[in-house]
Design a protein around this motif. Sequence first.
Motif, mmCIF file in Angstrom:
data_model
loop_
_atom_site.group_PDB
_atom_site.id
_atom_site.type_symbol
_atom_site.label_atom_id
_atom_site.label_comp_id
_atom_site.label_asym_id
_atom_site.label_seq_id
_atom_site.Cartn_x
_atom_site.Cartn_y
_atom_site.Cartn_z
ATOM 1 N N ALA A 84 0.740 -1.100 -0.098
ATOM 2 C CA ALA A 84 0.015 0.048 0.042
ATOM 3 C C ALA A 84 0.843 1.183 0.027
ATOM 4 C CB ALA A 84 -0.984 -0.034 1.418
ATOM 5 N N LEU A 85 1.891 1.080 0.568
ATOM 6 C CA LEU A 85 2.915 2.378 0.754
ATOM 7 C C LEU A 85 3.259 3.101 -0.624
ATOM 8 C CD1 LEU A 85 4.546 3.860 2.660
ATOM 9 C CD2 LEU A 85 6.592 2.437 2.211
ATOM 10 N N PRO A 86 3.443 2.652 -1.675
ATOM 11 C CA PRO A 86 3.518 3.363 -3.056
ATOM 12 C C PRO A 86 2.219 4.190 -3.310
ATOM 13 C CG PRO A 86 4.610 1.241 -3.337
ATOM 14 C CD PRO A 86 3.914 1.080 -2.130
ATOM 15 N N ILE A 87 1.249 3.752 -2.989
ATOM 16 C CA ILE A 87 -0.073 4.281 -3.652
ATOM 17 C C ILE A 87 -1.028 4.958 -2.536
ATOM 18 C CG2 ILE A 87 -0.337 2.656 -5.523
ATOM 19 C CD1 ILE A 87 -2.521 1.383 -3.856
ATOM 20 N N LEU A 88 -0.128 5.270 -1.343
ATOM 21 C CA LEU A 88 -0.510 6.092 -0.060
ATOM 22 C C LEU A 88 -1.560 7.094 -0.555
ATOM 23 C CD1 LEU A 88 -1.157 6.340 2.898
ATOM 24 C CD2 LEU A 88 1.264 7.508 2.990
ATOM 25 N N ASN A 89 -0.776 7.869 -1.276
ATOM 26 C CA ASN A 89 -1.401 9.247 -1.814
ATOM 27 C C ASN A 89 -1.990 9.253 -3.426
ATOM 28 O OD1 ASN A 89 -1.264 10.439 0.688
ATOM 29 N ND2 ASN A 89 0.955 11.084 0.264
ATOM 30 N N LEU A 90 -2.113 8.162 -3.849
ATOM 31 C CA LEU A 90 -2.663 7.766 -5.005
ATOM 32 C C LEU A 90 -4.141 7.213 -5.268
ATOM 33 C CD1 LEU A 90 0.729 6.567 -7.021
ATOM 34 C CD2 LEU A 90 -0.191 8.915 -6.705
ATOM 35 N N GLY A 91 -4.096 6.212 -4.447
ATOM 36 C CA GLY A 91 -5.386 5.639 -4.317
ATOM 37 C C GLY A 91 -5.294 3.904 -4.910
ATOM 38 N N LEU A 92 -6.289 3.185 -4.444
ATOM 39 C CA LEU A 92 -6.331 1.947 -4.895
ATOM 40 C C LEU A 92 -6.364 1.651 -6.535
ATOM 41 C CD1 LEU A 92 -7.993 -0.533 -2.022
ATOM 42 C CD2 LEU A 92 -5.741 -0.740 -3.101
ATOM 43 N N ASP A 93 -7.097 2.514 -7.351
ATOM 44 C CA ASP A 93 -7.189 2.213 -8.764
ATOM 45 C C ASP A 93 -5.970 2.339 -9.584
ATOM 46 O OD1 ASP A 93 -9.046 2.371 -10.846
ATOM 47 O OD2 ASP A 93 -8.005 4.032 -11.415
ATOM 48 N N TRP A 94 -4.754 2.714 -8.763
ATOM 49 C CA TRP A 94 -3.582 2.520 -9.488
ATOM 50 C C TRP A 94 -3.064 1.175 -9.489
ATOM 51 C CZ3 TRP A 94 -0.219 6.448 -11.729
ATOM 52 C CH2 TRP A 94 -0.575 7.490 -11.830
ATOM 53 N N TYR A 95 -3.650 0.278 -8.659
ATOM 54 C CA TYR A 95 -3.405 -1.062 -8.818
ATOM 55 C C TYR A 95 -4.490 -1.971 -9.551
ATOM 56 C CZ TYR A 95 0.414 -0.718 -5.366
ATOM 57 O OH TYR A 95 1.788 -0.746 -4.789
ATOM 58 N N ARG A 96 -5.240 -1.361 -10.635
ATOM 59 C CA ARG A 96 -6.042 -2.022 -11.398
ATOM 60 C C ARG A 96 -5.565 -2.934 -12.232
ATOM 61 N NH1 ARG A 96 -5.909 3.376 -12.846
ATOM 62 N NH2 ARG A 96 -4.752 3.679 -14.975
ATOM 63 N N GLY A 97 -6.299 -3.762 -12.575
ATOM 64 C CA GLY A 97 -5.743 -4.777 -13.653
ATOM 65 C C GLY A 97 -5.409 -6.148 -13.421
ATOM 66 N N TRP A 98 -5.180 -6.149 -11.912
ATOM 67 C CA TRP A 98 -4.667 -7.405 -11.546
ATOM 68 C C TRP A 98 -5.053 -7.860 -9.986
ATOM 69 C CZ3 TRP A 98 -1.324 -7.244 -6.991
ATOM 70 C CH2 TRP A 98 -0.841 -6.089 -6.595
ATOM 71 N N HIS A 99 -5.035 -9.115 -9.691
ATOM 72 C CA HIS A 99 -6.050 -9.373 -8.653
ATOM 73 C C HIS A 99 -5.239 -10.361 -7.465
ATOM 74 C CE1 HIS A 99 -8.610 -8.283 -11.468
ATOM 75 N NE2 HIS A 99 -8.758 -9.025 -12.414
ATOM 76 N N ALA A 100 -4.111 -10.816 -7.687
ATOM 77 C CA ALA A 100 -3.606 -11.797 -6.757
ATOM 78 C C ALA A 100 -1.971 -11.424 -6.575
ATOM 79 C CB ALA A 100 -3.526 -13.155 -7.273
ATOM 80 N N LEU A 101 -1.685 -11.835 -5.161
ATOM 81 C CA LEU A 101 -0.267 -11.656 -4.771
ATOM 82 C C LEU A 101 0.006 -13.211 -4.713
ATOM 83 C CD1 LEU A 101 -1.639 -8.964 -3.413
ATOM 84 C CD2 LEU A 101 1.121 -8.496 -2.871
ATOM 85 N N VAL A 102 0.890 -13.705 -5.544
ATOM 86 C CA VAL A 102 1.345 -15.038 -5.334
ATOM 87 C C VAL A 102 2.668 -15.119 -4.542
ATOM 88 C CG1 VAL A 102 1.986 -17.105 -6.554
ATOM 89 C CG2 VAL A 102 0.091 -15.777 -7.321
ATOM 90 N N LEU A 103 2.775 -16.130 -3.486
ATOM 91 C CA LEU A 103 3.757 -15.829 -2.555
ATOM 92 C C LEU A 103 4.438 -17.494 -2.669
ATOM 93 C CD1 LEU A 103 2.638 -14.161 0.707
ATOM 94 C CD2 LEU A 103 4.050 -13.349 -1.205
ATOM 95 N N TYR A 104 6.008 -17.435 -2.938
ATOM 96 C CA TYR A 104 7.051 -18.624 -2.940
ATOM 97 C C TYR A 104 7.538 -18.531 -1.538
ATOM 98 C CZ TYR A 104 6.103 -20.077 -7.717
ATOM 99 O OH TYR A 104 5.328 -20.343 -8.957
ATOM 100 N N PRO A 105 7.852 -19.584 -1.131
ATOM 101 C CA PRO A 105 8.612 -19.708 0.358
ATOM 102 C C PRO A 105 10.042 -19.037 0.024
ATOM 103 C CG PRO A 105 7.811 -21.924 0.029
ATOM 104 C CD PRO A 105 7.774 -20.950 -1.148
ATOM 105 N N ASP A 106 10.525 -18.977 -1.149
ATOM 106 C CA ASP A 106 12.121 -18.391 -1.185
ATOM 107 C C ASP A 106 12.079 -18.209 -2.744
ATOM 108 O OD1 ASP A 106 14.612 -17.970 -0.978
ATOM 109 O OD2 ASP A 106 14.965 -19.203 0.514
#
Length: 257
Positions: free
Chosen positions: A76-98
């Motif tokens: 969220a930090l980069p879009i603190l003063n931009l808003g969630l719409d700047w992350y439009r077009g993708w829906h998931a954070l995929v996490l690998y252990p390493d």
Amino acid sequence: MLRRLWQAWRRPAPAIPEADWEAAFLALPILAPRPAGERQRLQRLAGALLTQKSIEPIGELDLGTTETLALALLAALPILNLGLDWYRGWHALVLYPDEFRSRYEEVDETGVVHQIEDWRSGESWGRGPLILSLADVAAAGQGDGYNVVVHECAHKLDQLDGEANGRPPLHPGMDPGAWSAAFAAAYRDLGRRALRRLSTVVDPYAAESPAEFFAVTSELFFDAPRDLQRGYPAVYEQLALFYRQDPAVHCPPPATT
């Protein structure tokens, strides 16, 4: 578990105790100097992000509450003063252990297509998910200039107007010429210093391409802002205009002897 609740697309997030948020903030030293009001806005934005993006651990990876909330705060930090719409077009954070193995195609200057395979700590492609190594996420936000979450989120912002080229969509009133001049001069300087194996404020990896330069300097902007401000002040100024933040004002100046 909390992580299972957050995996569903746009499912309302469960109520999160303030103690859990506080633990997440404590895990991220770069957020400690931020004013209380800014931290509250960041917390609300991170909570909203968790309702809009699914978190998808790979395999048997079990994500703890503090890890989940710290990841959301960093994203969220980069879009603190931009808003969630700047992350439009993708829906998931995929996490690998390493670090994870990535395979992709690369076309050289003669037009020959090469199959490339390497190990990565993060990846972001077009409208696909944002992919991260949890081990590297845990190392982010410590104030040393390394932040894989901000790095990959910067790529997402860069990709908003099409190809990732090191210049995200600029706000009305920003001067494209000033942006290009600042970044081009710094990019050339870093390239020269990297070739001569001189010390650099910015990780030499940023010399790979303008897109990587934007992502790496974004890491430094949020994680070690005074370093970037000292090394490439014109780049810092442009990033401050774009992100609508000035993180250096919250950091104490270097000690003088």
